[in-house]
Design a protein around this motif. Structure first.
Motif, short mmCIF file in Angstrom:
data_model
loop_
_atom_site.label_atom_id
_atom_site.label_comp_id
_atom_site.label_asym_id
_atom_site.label_seq_id
_atom_site.Cartn_x
_atom_site.Cartn_y
_atom_site.Cartn_z
N SER A 1 2.02 -9.30 -2.58
CA SER A 1 2.32 -10.59 -3.20
C SER A 1 2.76 -10.45 -4.65
CB SER A 1 1.08 -11.50 -3.16
OG SER A 1 0.57 -11.59 -1.86
N THR A 2 2.12 -9.53 -5.36
CA THR A 2 2.35 -9.35 -6.79
C THR A 2 2.26 -7.87 -7.13
OG1 THR A 2 1.29 -11.48 -7.22
CG2 THR A 2 1.52 -10.01 -9.09
N VAL A 3 3.10 -7.43 -8.06
CA VAL A 3 3.08 -6.04 -8.54
C VAL A 3 2.78 -6.06 -10.02
CG1 VAL A 3 4.42 -3.92 -8.86
CG2 VAL A 3 4.77 -5.31 -6.81
N LEU A 4 1.79 -5.26 -10.43
CA LEU A 4 1.44 -5.12 -11.84
C LEU A 4 1.89 -3.76 -12.35
CD1 LEU A 4 -2.23 -6.47 -11.87
CD2 LEU A 4 -0.13 -7.72 -12.36
N ILE A 5 2.55 -3.77 -13.51
CA ILE A 5 3.04 -2.53 -14.11
C ILE A 5 2.68 -2.56 -15.60
CG2 ILE A 5 5.07 -1.10 -14.57
CD1 ILE A 5 6.48 -2.78 -12.36
N GLY A 6 2.07 -1.51 -16.07
CA GLY A 6 1.78 -1.40 -17.50
C GLY A 6 3.03 -0.96 -18.26
N MET A 7 3.25 -1.56 -19.40
CA MET A 7 4.42 -1.22 -20.22
C MET A 7 4.01 -1.17 -21.68
SD MET A 7 7.13 -3.66 -18.22
CE MET A 7 5.98 -4.80 -17.45
N VAL B 1 -2.42 -7.89 -4.57
CA VAL B 1 -1.88 -7.58 -5.89
C VAL B 1 -1.86 -6.06 -5.98
CG1 VAL B 1 -2.18 -7.75 -8.39
CG2 VAL B 1 -2.79 -9.70 -6.92
N ALA B 2 -0.68 -5.48 -6.09
CA ALA B 2 -0.54 -4.03 -6.19
C ALA B 2 -0.49 -3.66 -7.66
CB ALA B 2 0.71 -3.56 -5.48
N ALA B 3 -1.55 -3.04 -8.13
CA ALA B 3 -1.63 -2.65 -9.54
C ALA B 3 -1.20 -1.19 -9.69
CB ALA B 3 -3.04 -2.84 -10.07
N SER B 4 -0.56 -0.91 -10.79
CA SER B 4 -0.16 0.43 -11.18
C SER B 4 0.86 1.04 -10.23
CB SER B 4 -1.35 1.35 -11.37
OG SER B 4 -0.94 2.50 -12.09
N ALA B 5 2.04 0.46 -10.21
CA ALA B 5 3.13 0.99 -9.39
C ALA B 5 3.48 2.42 -9.80
CB ALA B 5 4.36 0.09 -9.52
N LEU B 6 3.15 2.79 -11.04
CA LEU B 6 3.42 4.15 -11.52
C LEU B 6 2.21 5.05 -11.34
CD1 LEU B 6 5.39 3.34 -14.81
CD2 LEU B 6 6.24 3.52 -12.46
#
Length: 164
Positions: free
Chosen positions: A103-109, A45-50
């Protein structure tokens, strides 16, 4: 980045790891451990793409732990993309979603508009939507990566030293 917990427990115990800020335009050190994770059947799980705001036009919060050089270089890359009519957020999201190993990307919005923009960028990166600016954005992606080269994969420690 280490995999201490996954290596200390019986195989199959760890099914997924969450990697924070290590599958980004500025830092893709997750790639170093992908073969190990795949061998063990562990998803990512890749968190914080930014990268906690580093890869945004807004910039990171004052408390961001990245070294000054990383913060300044990311700001330079964001300004370059913006001056060419492209959002660094789009580029960062596309980069994260194009990583086959994740597998999964997490992005805060924070706003409904950000949700719409980010979903569109993700769907375009995955080839689910046509991207009319694909060629221009691919060129800008290369230019931004070149700007980020001096700080590529520079990271920062957080938490307990034995976990870094």
């Amino acid at each position: 980045m280490t995999m201490r917990p996954a290596g200390r427990v019986p195989e199959g115990t760890v099914e997924t790891i969450l990697s924070y800020c290590h599958a980004t335009l500025q830092d893709d050190t997750i790639d170093k451990i992908v073969p190990y994770l795949q061998q063990k059947g562990i998803g990512i799980v890749a968190a914080s793409a930014l990268s906690m705001g580093l890869l945004s036009n807004r910039g990171p919060p004052d408390w961001h732990p990245a070294p000054k050089e990383v913060r300044e270089t990311c700001a330079k890359a964001a300004a370059h993309a913006k001056s060419n009519g492209i959002s660094i957020e789009r580029l960062a999201i596309q980069h994260a979603f194009q990583k086959q190993s994740v597998s999964t990307v997490l992005i805060g919005m924070a706003t409904p508009e950000e949700v719409k923009q980010n979903v569109k960028a993700a769907l375009e990166a995955l080839g689910k939507l046509e991207n009319p600016n694909k060629v221009k954005e691919e060129k800008m992606m290369e230019e931004v990566k070149e700007i980020l080269k001096p700080v590529h994969n520079q990271t920062w420690e957080v938490g307990r030293p034995e976990n870094n």
